[in-house]
Design a protein around this motif. Sequence first.
Motif, PDB file in Angstrom:
ATOM      1  N   ARG A  82      69.394  75.564   1.128  1.00  0.00           N
ATOM      2  CA  ARG A  82      69.878  74.723   2.233  1.00  0.00           C
ATOM      3  C   ARG A  82      69.664  73.271   1.864  1.00  0.00           C
ATOM      4  O   ARG A  82      68.650  72.911   1.277  1.00  0.00           O
ATOM      5  CB  ARG A  82      69.096  75.028   3.508  1.00  0.00           C
ATOM      6  N   CYS A  83      70.637  72.433   2.197  1.00  0.00           N
ATOM      7  CA  CYS A  83      70.503  71.013   1.892  1.00  0.00           C
ATOM      8  C   CYS A  83      70.635  70.218   3.180  1.00  0.00           C
ATOM      9  O   CYS A  83      71.678  70.234   3.834  1.00  0.00           O
ATOM     10  CB  CYS A  83      71.563  70.579   0.883  1.00  0.00           C
ATOM     11  N   GLY A  84      69.564  69.494   3.539  1.00  0.00           N
ATOM     12  CA  GLY A  84      69.572  68.702   4.764  1.00  0.00           C
ATOM     13  C   GLY A  84      70.629  67.617   4.749  1.00  0.00           C
ATOM     14  O   GLY A  84      71.257  67.336   5.774  1.00  0.00           O
ATOM     15  N   VAL A  85      70.876  67.025   3.586  1.00  0.00           N
ATOM     16  CA  VAL A  85      71.878  65.953   3.497  1.00  0.00           C
ATOM     17  C   VAL A  85      73.275  66.535   3.723  1.00  0.00           C
ATOM     18  O   VAL A  85      74.063  66.011   4.518  1.00  0.00           O
ATOM     19  CB  VAL A  85      71.792  65.214   2.145  1.00  0.00           C
ATOM     20  N   CYS A  86      73.590  67.660   3.037  1.00  0.00           N
ATOM     21  CA  CYS A  86      74.902  68.306   3.240  1.00  0.00           C
ATOM     22  C   CYS A  86      75.104  68.664   4.715  1.00  0.00           C
ATOM     23  O   CYS A  86      76.191  68.483   5.259  1.00  0.00           O
ATOM     24  CB  CYS A  86      75.033  69.568   2.383  1.00  0.00           C
ATOM     25  N   GLU A  87      74.032  69.131   5.379  1.00  0.00           N
ATOM     26  CA  GLU A  87      74.145  69.506   6.792  1.00  0.00           C
ATOM     27  C   GLU A  87      74.451  68.291   7.665  1.00  0.00           C
ATOM     28  O   GLU A  87      75.312  68.339   8.538  1.00  0.00           O
ATOM     29  CB  GLU A  87      72.842  70.180   7.268  1.00  0.00           C
ATOM     30  N   GLN A 122      79.781  64.919  -2.000  1.00  0.00           N
ATOM     31  CA  GLN A 122      79.590  66.072  -2.878  1.00  0.00           C
ATOM     32  C   GLN A 122      78.124  66.164  -3.290  1.00  0.00           C
ATOM     33  O   GLN A 122      77.570  65.165  -3.763  1.00  0.00           O
ATOM     34  CB  GLN A 122      80.440  65.914  -4.151  1.00  0.00           C
ATOM     35  N   HIS A 123      77.550  67.315  -3.166  1.00  0.00           N
ATOM     36  CA  HIS A 123      76.144  67.509  -3.534  1.00  0.00           C
ATOM     37  C   HIS A 123      75.953  67.257  -5.034  1.00  0.00           C
ATOM     38  O   HIS A 123      76.628  67.864  -5.862  1.00  0.00           O
ATOM     39  CB  HIS A 123      75.725  68.941  -3.183  1.00  0.00           C
ATOM     40  N   ALA A 124      75.049  66.343  -5.361  1.00  0.00           N
ATOM     41  CA  ALA A 124      74.735  66.056  -6.770  1.00  0.00           C
ATOM     42  C   ALA A 124      73.304  65.558  -6.847  1.00  0.00           C
ATOM     43  O   ALA A 124      72.841  64.813  -5.974  1.00  0.00           O
ATOM     44  CB  ALA A 124      75.685  64.991  -7.322  1.00  0.00           C
ATOM     45  N   GLY A 163      67.314  65.919  -5.690  1.00  0.00           N
ATOM     46  CA  GLY A 163      67.796  66.882  -4.696  1.00  0.00           C
ATOM     47  C   GLY A 163      69.279  66.609  -4.492  1.00  0.00           C
ATOM     48  O   GLY A 163      70.087  66.830  -5.372  1.00  0.00           O
ATOM     49  N   HIS A 164      69.638  66.115  -3.296  1.00  0.00           N
ATOM     50  CA  HIS A 164      70.971  65.560  -3.060  1.00  0.00           C
ATOM     51  C   HIS A 164      70.703  64.053  -3.072  1.00  0.00           C
ATOM     52  O   HIS A 164      70.106  63.535  -2.138  1.00  0.00           O
ATOM     53  CB  HIS A 164      71.479  66.037  -1.695  1.00  0.00           C
ATOM     54  N   TRP A 165      71.086  63.376  -4.152  1.00  0.00           N
ATOM     55  CA  TRP A 165      70.631  61.987  -4.325  1.00  0.00           C
ATOM     56  C   TRP A 165      71.094  61.132  -3.154  1.00  0.00           C
ATOM     57  O   TRP A 165      72.158  61.364  -2.576  1.00  0.00           O
ATOM     58  CB  TRP A 165      71.082  61.415  -5.676  1.00  0.00           C
TER      59      TRP A 165
HETATM   60 ZN   LIG Z   1      73.525  68.496  -0.488  1.00  0.00          ZN
END
Ligand SMILES: [Zn+2]
Length: 201
Positions: A82-87, A122-124, A163-165
């Motif tokens: 799970r990625c808090g930033v993407c959410e 975009q997740h990176a 993480g997700h920069w």
């Molecule tokens: Zn992310």
Amino acid sequence: MHTPRHARSLDELEEAEMKAVASVLFARRRAAQAEGFAYVQVVLNEGRIAGSTLPHSHSQLFWLREPPPAVLEELPRLEQGRCGVCEVLQDESLEIALRGDVTAFSSPAGRAPYELVIAPRQHAAEPAEPDLVDAALLLRDAIRRLHDVEGPVPLNAWLHTGGHWHLELVPRLTVFAGLELGAGIYVNSLPPEEAARRLRA
Ligand SMILES: [Zn+2]
Ligand SMILES: [Zn+2]
């Protein structure tokens, strides 16, 4: 130093100056990584109470042998897929500004009023140079917006990678006291949607 001119805040930088600063940061991070440093902590402090030691706009890089605790704290959720930033990026009510593939949004759990995050859609884990340039320009833009709403407030900003920069910006509008430092509970009376609305205007 961000510019040979006297500039007190990042918000005074011309677009070309801001782009040059971002490119230098990118190159210096590469150089540190090539020398075996696992992490480069990039920070911007503006205003004396935010820890700035010079009145002239500048940022600092700390070459670290391992990622710092604040970065490691962001990783467990990611390891669970799970990625808090993407959410948070799904929530358009928090969006403040966009540039290329990078967006600035109000932090949903800000420690201080108007705390915001700048991240790629975009997740990176690591920024590509053009995205880092867009993020830097969004940071300058966010500081301008903040100054329009609240005046020349002291602030801290930094880059988190791995993480997700993202960039984080924390305006120092509140004083961190016993509850914040002792319990890690931050009292912030400005809802993030309202902060986003004011900064968008
Ligand atoms: Zn992310
Ligand atoms: Zn972070």
